[in-house]
Design an enzyme around this catalytic site. Sequence first.
Site, PDB file in Angstrom:
ATOM      1  N   ASN A   7       0.874  -1.171   0.000  1.00 17.36           N
ATOM      2  CA  ASN A   7       0.000   0.000   0.000  1.00 17.36           C
ATOM      3  C   ASN A   7       0.913   1.224   0.000  1.00 17.36           C
ATOM      4  OD1 ASN A   7      -1.822   2.046   0.384  1.00 17.36           O
ATOM      5  ND2 ASN A   7      -2.615   1.309   2.331  1.00 17.36           N
ATOM      6  N   ARG A  90      -2.741  -2.332  -3.206  1.00 17.47           N
ATOM      7  CA  ARG A  90      -3.960  -1.596  -2.900  1.00 17.47           C
ATOM      8  C   ARG A  90      -3.995  -0.358  -3.791  1.00 17.47           C
ATOM      9  NH1 ARG A  90      -5.163   3.032   1.421  1.00 17.47           N
ATOM     10  NH2 ARG A  90      -7.421   3.110   1.187  1.00 17.47           N
ATOM     11  N   HIS A 179     -13.088   1.987   1.039  1.00 17.48           N
ATOM     12  CA  HIS A 179     -12.984   0.917   2.043  1.00 17.48           C
ATOM     13  C   HIS A 179     -13.630  -0.376   1.530  1.00 17.48           C
ATOM     14  CE1 HIS A 179     -12.914   4.343   5.216  1.00 17.48           C
ATOM     15  NE2 HIS A 179     -11.679   3.967   4.951  1.00 17.48           N
ATOM     16  N   GLY A 207     -12.651   4.342  11.620  1.00 21.50           N
ATOM     17  CA  GLY A 207     -11.250   4.589  11.941  1.00 21.50           C
ATOM     18  C   GLY A 207     -10.976   6.071  11.790  1.00 21.50           C
ATOM     19  N   ARG A 238     -11.731  14.802   8.723  1.00 23.60           N
ATOM     20  CA  ARG A 238     -12.660  15.122   7.634  1.00 23.60           C
ATOM     21  C   ARG A 238     -14.028  15.482   8.185  1.00 23.60           C
ATOM     22  NH1 ARG A 238     -11.137   9.626   4.813  1.00 23.60           N
ATOM     23  NH2 ARG A 238      -9.049  10.100   4.040  1.00 23.60           N
ATOM     24  N   ARG A 282      -9.218   8.476  21.043  1.00 24.58           N
ATOM     25  CA  ARG A 282      -8.888   8.058  22.413  1.00 24.58           C
ATOM     26  C   ARG A 282      -8.623   9.268  23.299  1.00 24.58           C
ATOM     27  NH1 ARG A 282      -4.361   3.874  20.394  1.00 24.58           N
ATOM     28  NH2 ARG A 282      -3.985   5.734  19.122  1.00 24.58           N
ATOM     29  N   ASN A 332     -12.426  -1.229  18.791  1.00 23.15           N
ATOM     30  CA  ASN A 332     -11.869  -0.979  20.117  1.00 23.15           C
ATOM     31  C   ASN A 332     -12.642  -0.005  21.002  1.00 23.15           C
ATOM     32  OD1 ASN A 332      -9.354  -2.582  19.765  1.00 23.15           O
ATOM     33  ND2 ASN A 332      -8.980  -1.116  18.128  1.00 23.15           N
ATOM     34  N   GLU A 382      -7.996  -6.264   5.431  1.00 29.15           N
ATOM     35  CA  GLU A 382      -7.920  -5.839   4.036  1.00 29.15           C
ATOM     36  C   GLU A 382      -6.730  -6.462   3.323  1.00 29.15           C
ATOM     37  OE1 GLU A 382      -9.209  -1.405   3.712  1.00 29.15           O
ATOM     38  OE2 GLU A 382      -8.559  -1.706   5.785  1.00 29.15           O
TER      39      GLU A 382
END
Length: 396
Positions: A7, A90, A179, A207, A238, A282, A332, A382
């Site tokens: 990638n 990718r 994605h 994510g 974004r 987080r 998570n 992926e």
Amino acid sequence: MLILVLNAGSSSLKYQLINVQTAEVKASGLCERIGIDGVMKHEIAEHRKLQIDHPMPTHKEAIEFMLDILTHDDTQVIANIDEIAAVGHRVVHGGEYFNKSILINANVVKKIEELVPLAPLHNPAHILGIKICQELLPGKPNVAVFDTAFHQTMPEENYLYAVPHEDYTEHHLRKYGFHGTSHYYVSDQAIQMLDKKESKVIVCHLGNGSSICAVKDGKSIDTTMGLTPLEGLVMGTRSGDIDAGVIPYLMDKKGMDSNQMINYLNKKSGILGVSGISSDLREVIKAAKDGDHRSKICIEMMCNRIKKYICSYIGILGGVDAICFTAGIGENADLIREKSCANLEFLGIELDKKKNKKRESGNREINKDNSPVKIYVIPTNEEYVIAQDTYNLVKG
């Protein structure tokens, strides 16, 4: 058969060496700061982790160094590069040219180059990675696996924008979605867990970049990202969905040109812009627990947008069998899963808070035992999808 998965980003290179038959990751790593000073983070299957500072003026030096690390006496996972059977790349944007993965030839590269205006930050780096691998690994097959390919099954009414039709026919203005490899992998896992071929699945890939996909009988019928990855959910930096009228308004008020405006929406907005603290959720969750008002509002905005799309996709699908959470946040952040499913019991979505809070690896079910709708946490993979597609094409 060993497949090298690459990638290539504008200043980075992610890689994995995968045994497709056993799904074993023999080695993985990330080359960062290409063109600056160069840092490689490398992990071998035996859980040996290395961080190496190494000059990487271009992607060619990064790929050469990666191949050297894979075969070097101290870090060896293969005897020589001949053990690499093929390379899977990718590629972010395949436009309408590609609805599946494909063996790369000169014509494929040309088509990917034609799509650069639709993915100016991504496709040029992918092309560079492809050409370097063709040079350094002569005779090895290269395969392109497209983020957009899975979404090419969307019906016209779901991918067109409500603008003059000639802008689609002449300028390719439409929703493409991204994605795709993640949405394919996770929905396929969910279908197996449901043991139901005729199925209605919603995948929440959450994510730093986030998107949701409605999957009917294994095919994408709608997704939140659009012409670019900017549309849809509130993401790390974004904005996601925004009134188009905001753009000329802010350009006038702040004296921005179009490039500055795109940078504002792509890199200064989202979780970072609302919280004012970080794009790392987080840190924002921690600040919210400590009483920071903007961080609390940021979390609510994010989850409300997820919930809005879940509900709208249930309407488009005509019901839902399973809702899946995946990627860094989806796998998570139990708080985000809980808030995204809150008050949806009337739709048969009943989250078990105790199951949701448990930290477990692998695929797991977090709904109440009697919930009509299954709620799954499914770690995405992926790279394995890319390796598997590469293997199937090379073997064929």
